[in-house]
Structure formats: C-alpha cells, structure tokens
Design a protein around this motif. Structure first.
Motif, PDB file in Angstrom:
ATOM      1  N   THR A   3      60.704  29.747  38.824  1.00  0.00           N
ATOM      2  CA  THR A   3      59.985  30.751  39.603  1.00  0.00           C
ATOM      3  C   THR A   3      58.494  30.685  39.299  1.00  0.00           C
ATOM      4  O   THR A   3      57.723  31.457  39.847  1.00  0.00           O
ATOM      5  CB  THR A   3      60.502  32.159  39.284  1.00  0.00           C
ATOM      6  N   LYS A   4      58.084  29.761  38.439  1.00  0.00           N
ATOM      7  CA  LYS A   4      56.663  29.645  38.103  1.00  0.00           C
ATOM      8  C   LYS A   4      55.854  29.314  39.352  1.00  0.00           C
ATOM      9  O   LYS A   4      56.220  28.468  40.151  1.00  0.00           O
ATOM     10  CB  LYS A   4      56.453  28.560  37.057  1.00  0.00           C
ATOM     11  N   ASN A   5      54.730  30.000  39.491  1.00  0.00           N
ATOM     12  CA  ASN A   5      53.780  29.781  40.582  1.00  0.00           C
ATOM     13  C   ASN A   5      54.305  30.180  41.956  1.00  0.00           C
ATOM     14  O   ASN A   5      53.683  29.853  42.958  1.00  0.00           O
ATOM     15  CB  ASN A   5      53.314  28.324  40.621  1.00  0.00           C
ATOM     16  N   PRO A  63      68.346  34.012  34.740  1.00  0.00           N
ATOM     17  CA  PRO A  63      68.039  32.776  34.002  1.00  0.00           C
ATOM     18  C   PRO A  63      69.203  31.792  34.027  1.00  0.00           C
ATOM     19  O   PRO A  63      70.372  32.178  33.915  1.00  0.00           O
ATOM     20  CB  PRO A  63      67.775  33.263  32.582  1.00  0.00           C
ATOM     21  N   GLN A  64      68.880  30.511  34.192  1.00  0.00           N
ATOM     22  CA  GLN A  64      69.857  29.434  34.182  1.00  0.00           C
ATOM     23  C   GLN A  64      69.703  28.630  32.896  1.00  0.00           C
ATOM     24  O   GLN A  64      68.673  28.709  32.229  1.00  0.00           O
ATOM     25  CB  GLN A  64      69.649  28.529  35.406  1.00  0.00           C
ATOM     26  N   THR A  68      65.363  27.415  34.376  1.00  0.00           N
ATOM     27  CA  THR A  68      64.917  27.930  35.666  1.00  0.00           C
ATOM     28  C   THR A  68      65.604  29.265  35.936  1.00  0.00           C
ATOM     29  O   THR A  68      66.411  29.735  35.130  1.00  0.00           O
ATOM     30  CB  THR A  68      65.241  26.941  36.798  1.00  0.00           C
ATOM     31  N   ASN A  69      65.286  29.865  37.061  1.00  0.00           N
ATOM     32  CA  ASN A  69      65.896  31.127  37.457  1.00  0.00           C
ATOM     33  C   ASN A  69      66.545  31.004  38.827  1.00  0.00           C
ATOM     34  O   ASN A  69      65.998  30.367  39.721  1.00  0.00           O
ATOM     35  CB  ASN A  69      64.838  32.237  37.551  1.00  0.00           C
ATOM     36  N   LYS A  70      67.697  31.627  38.976  1.00  0.00           N
ATOM     37  CA  LYS A  70      68.297  31.815  40.298  1.00  0.00           C
ATOM     38  C   LYS A  70      67.640  33.077  40.844  1.00  0.00           C
ATOM     39  O   LYS A  70      67.506  34.068  40.135  1.00  0.00           O
ATOM     40  CB  LYS A  70      69.810  32.004  40.161  1.00  0.00           C
ATOM     41  N   VAL A  71      67.184  33.040  42.105  1.00  0.00           N
ATOM     42  CA  VAL A  71      66.448  34.162  42.691  1.00  0.00           C
ATOM     43  C   VAL A  71      67.246  34.734  43.855  1.00  0.00           C
ATOM     44  O   VAL A  71      67.677  33.995  44.739  1.00  0.00           O
ATOM     45  CB  VAL A  71      65.058  33.708  43.194  1.00  0.00           C
ATOM     46  N   TYR A  72      67.423  36.045  43.842  1.00  0.00           N
ATOM     47  CA  TYR A  72      68.077  36.737  44.944  1.00  0.00           C
ATOM     48  C   TYR A  72      67.111  37.764  45.515  1.00  0.00           C
ATOM     49  O   TYR A  72      66.557  38.575  44.779  1.00  0.00           O
ATOM     50  CB  TYR A  72      69.317  37.508  44.464  1.00  0.00           C
TER      51      TYR A  72
END
Length: 89
Positions: A3-5, A63-64, A68-72
């Motif tokens: 999710t950076k940037n 968080p994965q 990275t992150n899963k985004v909803y």
C-alpha cells in the motif's frame, strides 16, 4: 501488493446525474478508473443510499506474510446489516 505510495478512498457522494451514491477510488494503477470511480453497482444496478439510514464506509488493510497488505474498500448498510465489498486489491 504494497500500500506504499497509494491513496485509497471510499465516500458517500452526490452528483447531478447519479444523485446520492457510494464511489471509491485509489491511485493504485490496478483500478482503471483511478480516483474518479462511478457509483457502486449491485448486480449491474447502481446502489442508491436510502434516507435516514446509517452507513459505515471504510478501508481495511490486512497484512500479508510477504510484507504487503490486502486492501478492501467497503460499506455496511446497517439497516439490513449487509456488508458490501466495493473493491479488493
């Protein structure tokens, strides 16, 4: 995906053509409409928020293992206690 940037948003909006609606967007290039996404649809029909109803609009980052992150991007219609996923990244 990180999710950076990236900027994510979901909101309740009003547009003369769409009236009240729930849009979402991101600067993440995986979402083709960028930050100007049209109203959310359910089975091809635009979702229209109802008067005197409570909605929760949100962004959930999970968080994965790979850093990275899963985004909803989601909203909840509390009159029916229904969760709607707008976009998942």
């Amino acid at each position: 995906m990180s999710t950076k940037n990236y900027f994510y948003q979901t909101s309740l909006g009003y547009h003369p053509n769409w009236k009240w609606h729930i849009p979402a967007g991101t600067t993440n290039p995986q979402l083709s409409c960028d930050l100007a996404c049209p109203p959310f649809k359910i089975n091809g029909v635009e979702f229209k928020p109802k008067p005197n109803t409570v909605y929760e609009l949100g962004i959930r980052l999970i968080p994965q293992n790979n850093g990275t992150n899963k985004v909803y991007l989601y909203f909840v219609d509390w009159s029916t206690v229904t969760l709607y996923i707008i976009y998942t990244f």
